[in-house]
Enzyme design. Structure first.
Site, PDB file in Angstrom:
ATOM      1  N   HIS A  95      43.383  40.794  43.780  1.00 26.88           N
ATOM      2  CA  HIS A  95      44.596  39.992  43.590  1.00 26.88           C
ATOM      3  C   HIS A  95      44.395  38.609  44.214  1.00 26.88           C
ATOM      4  O   HIS A  95      43.907  38.502  45.346  1.00 26.88           O
ATOM      5  CB  HIS A  95      45.789  40.701  44.245  1.00 26.88           C
ATOM      6  CG  HIS A  95      47.078  39.989  44.019  1.00 26.88           C
ATOM      7  ND1 HIS A  95      47.750  40.024  42.810  1.00 26.88           N
ATOM      8  CD2 HIS A  95      47.810  39.169  44.824  1.00 26.88           C
ATOM      9  CE1 HIS A  95      48.838  39.276  42.897  1.00 26.88           C
ATOM     10  NE2 HIS A  95      48.899  38.745  44.109  1.00 26.88           N
ATOM     11  N   ILE A 141      50.410  46.877  34.378  1.00 22.37           N
ATOM     12  CA  ILE A 141      50.713  47.833  35.445  1.00 22.37           C
ATOM     13  C   ILE A 141      50.212  49.197  34.970  1.00 22.37           C
ATOM     14  O   ILE A 141      50.441  49.581  33.817  1.00 22.37           O
ATOM     15  CB  ILE A 141      52.243  47.921  35.674  1.00 22.37           C
ATOM     16  CG1 ILE A 141      52.822  46.530  35.942  1.00 22.37           C
ATOM     17  CG2 ILE A 141      52.569  48.915  36.773  1.00 22.37           C
ATOM     18  CD1 ILE A 141      52.827  46.090  37.352  1.00 22.37           C
ATOM     19  N   ASP A 185      48.512  51.645  43.780  1.00 18.72           N
ATOM     20  CA  ASP A 185      49.480  52.744  43.732  1.00 18.72           C
ATOM     21  C   ASP A 185      50.459  52.455  42.594  1.00 18.72           C
ATOM     22  O   ASP A 185      50.220  51.563  41.777  1.00 18.72           O
ATOM     23  CB  ASP A 185      50.163  52.943  45.104  1.00 18.72           C
ATOM     24  CG  ASP A 185      50.991  51.739  45.519  1.00 18.72           C
ATOM     25  OD1 ASP A 185      51.247  50.864  44.668  1.00 18.72           O
ATOM     26  OD2 ASP A 185      51.393  51.678  46.699  1.00 18.72           O
ATOM     27  N   GLY A 231      53.251  51.039  42.548  1.00 18.02           N
ATOM     28  CA  GLY A 231      54.016  49.792  42.648  1.00 18.02           C
ATOM     29  C   GLY A 231      53.229  48.598  42.112  1.00 18.02           C
ATOM     30  O   GLY A 231      52.098  48.733  41.646  1.00 18.02           O
TER      31      GLY A 231
HETATM   32  C1  GAR Z   1      41.558  36.935  39.126  1.00 19.52           C
HETATM   33  O1  GAR Z   1      41.967  35.866  39.929  1.00 19.52           O
HETATM   34  C2  GAR Z   1      42.375  38.178  39.442  1.00 19.52           C
HETATM   35  O2  GAR Z   1      42.666  38.322  40.787  1.00 19.52           O
HETATM   36  C3  GAR Z   1      43.634  37.883  38.668  1.00 19.52           C
HETATM   37  O3  GAR Z   1      43.159  37.419  37.430  1.00 19.52           O
HETATM   38  C4  GAR Z   1      41.954  36.694  37.657  1.00 19.52           C
HETATM   39  C5  GAR Z   1      40.920  37.188  36.688  1.00 19.52           C
HETATM   40  O4  GAR Z   1      39.850  36.297  36.591  1.00 19.52           O
HETATM   41  N1  GAR Z   1      44.459  39.055  38.547  1.00 19.52           N
HETATM   42  C6  GAR Z   1      45.777  39.038  38.701  1.00 19.52           C
HETATM   43  O5  GAR Z   1      46.413  38.014  38.884  1.00 19.52           O
HETATM   44  C7  GAR Z   1      46.443  40.386  38.611  1.00 19.52           C
HETATM   45  N2  GAR Z   1      47.754  40.322  39.173  1.00 19.52           N
HETATM   46  P1  GAR Z   1      38.638  36.602  35.578  1.00 19.52           P
HETATM   47  O6  GAR Z   1      39.245  36.940  34.229  1.00 19.52           O
HETATM   48  O7  GAR Z   1      37.828  35.349  35.546  1.00 19.52           O
HETATM   49  O8  GAR Z   1      37.853  37.774  36.133  1.00 19.52           O
END
Ligand code: GAR
Length: 191
Positions: A106, A91, A138, A140
């Site tokens: 996300h 965060i 933001d 949050g």
């Molecule tokens: C992606 O799915 C991204 O949205 C997620 O991690 C993955 C990274 O993939 N992020 C979250 O869950 C954040 N809350 P990568 O390492 O192959 O780019």
């Protein structure tokens, strides 16, 4: 003038790679000044080496406040037009997100399934459809204004890993298209 992008990533780095490749091919008219990771052993580090993009390692320490302050100073010194959180599992501090323009990708259709286990949560809720969201960050957790979303159907027999891989295919296209549009509109607005 070419707009600079700072990517934040913690894991495999497939989103970071897609963004870097898109800047190198001209699909995004901007350049990646660096990829900052909190995980020095993560696969994203090796990917950056191959792509010849500077990697900045900023491992978490026991003093979260000083870690946040250092992240702020590193980012300030790089002065990016856009910060892209692409699989960054931290965060960001309120001062950081109110100072820099920060977007996040996300793996769910926000406001559904925020947090670190979005794919697992969608499966547990027996959602028929989930997807990917690009949003402004933001203070949050996954609460900022949505910029773009794409749906991904949940299929019979999906596991978390299978579904996440299909979502990530969609995320890579969506994040590249979104960054391209955002940088173009900044250029038009002379930002
Ligand atoms: C992606 O799915 C991204 O949205 C997620 O991690 C993955 C990274 O993939 N992020 C979250 O869950 C954040 N809350 P990568 O390492 O192959 O780019």
């Amino acid at each position: 003038m070419s707009k600079s992008i700072l990517i934040l990533a913690s894991g495999t780095g497939s989103l970071a790679q897609a963004i870097i490749v898109a800047t190198q091919s001209g699909q995004i008219s901007g350049n990646v000044i660096g990829v900052l990771t909190d995980q020095p052993e993560a696969q994203v580090v090796a990917k950056c080496a191959v792509l010849e993009v500077p990697i900045i390692t900023h491992p978490m320490n026991s003093d979260r406040k000083s870690w946040d302050e250092e992240l702020f100073l590193i980012t300030q010194s790089l002065n990016p037009a856009l910060v892209v959180s692409a699989g960054f599992m931290r965060i960001l501090a309120p001062e950081f997100v109110s100072t820099f323009k920060v977007i996040n990708s996300h793996p769910a259709l926000l406001p559904n399934f925020p947090g670190a286990h979005a794919v697992r949560d969608a499966l547990a809720a027996k959602a028929a459809v989930t997807g990917a969201t690009i949003h402004w960050v933001d203070a949050g957790m996954d609460t900022g204004k949505v910029i773009a979303q794409r749906e991904v159907p949940v299929l019979e027999g999906d596991t978390e890993a299978l579904l996440h891989e299909r979502i990530k295919i969609v995320e890579r296209g969506l994040i590249v298209a979104t960054i391209s549009d955002l940088l173009a509109s900044m250029e038009n607005n002379h930002e």
